[in-house]
Write an enzyme that holds these catalytic residues in place. Structure first.
Site, short mmCIF file in Angstrom:
data_model
loop_
_atom_site.label_atom_id
_atom_site.label_comp_id
_atom_site.label_asym_id
_atom_site.label_seq_id
_atom_site.Cartn_x
_atom_site.Cartn_y
_atom_site.Cartn_z
N CYS A 88 9.91 124.14 -16.21
CA CYS A 88 9.53 123.29 -17.43
C CYS A 88 9.30 121.71 -16.73
CB CYS A 88 10.33 123.36 -18.53
SG CYS A 88 9.43 122.96 -20.03
N HIS A 183 12.04 128.57 -19.55
CA HIS A 183 13.57 128.14 -19.43
C HIS A 183 14.60 129.44 -19.22
CE1 HIS A 183 13.74 123.64 -20.38
NE2 HIS A 183 12.16 124.22 -21.02
N GLU A 185 17.24 129.74 -17.78
CA GLU A 185 18.94 129.34 -18.07
C GLU A 185 19.46 129.41 -19.42
OE1 GLU A 185 16.40 127.19 -17.47
OE2 GLU A 185 16.63 125.49 -19.00
N1 GLN Z 1 7.24 118.53 -22.45
C1 GLN Z 1 8.22 118.26 -21.43
C2 GLN Z 1 7.46 117.05 -20.37
O1 GLN Z 1 6.48 116.96 -20.43
C3 GLN Z 1 8.93 119.44 -20.75
C4 GLN Z 1 9.77 120.09 -21.71
C5 GLN Z 1 10.80 120.70 -21.34
O2 GLN Z 1 11.22 120.69 -19.86
N2 GLN Z 1 11.46 121.75 -21.79
O3 GLN Z 1 8.27 116.78 -19.52
#
Ligand code: GLN
Length: 205
Positions: A88, A183, A185
């Site tokens: 992410c 994610h 995890e």
């Molecule tokens: N929206 C977040 C970002 O731009 C990422 C979200 C996440 O890691 N769950 O960094």
């Protein structure tokens, strides 16, 4: 080492622990029996065989990497082959380019991908879906997207590991680096972590 594991429990995996959900990764790695270290200091990068950059807020993690003097040395280590997995916000930090309007956003620029942050709009900002991930076997992977990014463009050296049903790229690999827009995890499914550990094992030999 058991046949199903294909990695050695002596592997030492760092999880960048500046902000975000690093603890969930550490717990999952511990479940898998390897050593997991929270990384906050540049010298700790010499003590690990692979690193995970967790989800969180990519602009914050990027700024903290600079403040903690981790940005340059981590970038160098990844270029030299340190197995790395970004989830992410971690995927965003590994990209060479993002749509982020904050021009000062420090990136590791380790993968030939361009990403869109917060790509799924307000209705689907966070959602769950079953993904086909051939590298993990036939069983779909239940993926949690939490204000996730998408991979808008990927260079020729980038292997696509997973796409949504509308062909949006959400997991990629380039050499020893993998990145997922979701994610693993928080899923309770350890297959992505095992996949990363096998990459780390193959590099360590
Ligand atoms: N929206 C977040 C970002 O731009 C990422 C979200 C996440 O890691 N769950 O960094």
């Amino acid at each position: 080492m058991s046949d199903t594991q294909n990695y050695n429990p002596t592997l030492r995996i760092g999880v960048l622990a500046l902000q975000g959900d690093f603890e969930a990764h550490i717990k999952m790695l511990q479940t898998l029996g390897v050593e997991a270290k929270a990384i906050r200091l540049p010298e700790q990068l010499d003590e690990i065989d692979g690193i995970i950059i967790p989800g969180g807020e990519s602009t914050t993690i990027g700024k903290l990497m600079v403040i903690y003097e981790l940005h340059e040395v981590l970038q160098r280590k990844i270029r030299a082959g340190l197995p790395t997995w970004g989830t992410c916000a971690g995927l965003i930090l590994l990209a060479r380019e993002t749509d982020n309007a904050v021009a000062s956003q420090p990136l590791l620029a380790s993968m030939d991908i361009r990403v869109l942050r917060n790509a799924f709009g307000s209705q689907r900002e966070s959602f769950e879906t079953d993904l086909s991930v051939p590298a993990l076997g036939d069983e779909p992977f239940h993926a949690f997207f939490i204000r996730g990014p998408l991979v808008e463009a990927a260079g020729p050296e980038v292997e696509v590991l997973a796409k949504l049903s509308d062909d949006t790229i959400v997991a990629v690999r380039q050499g020893n680096i993998i990145a997922t827009a979701f994610h693993p995890e928080v899923s309770g499914d350890t297959r992505f972590h095992q996949y990363f550990l096998r990459i780390v094992q193959s590099v360590k030999g």
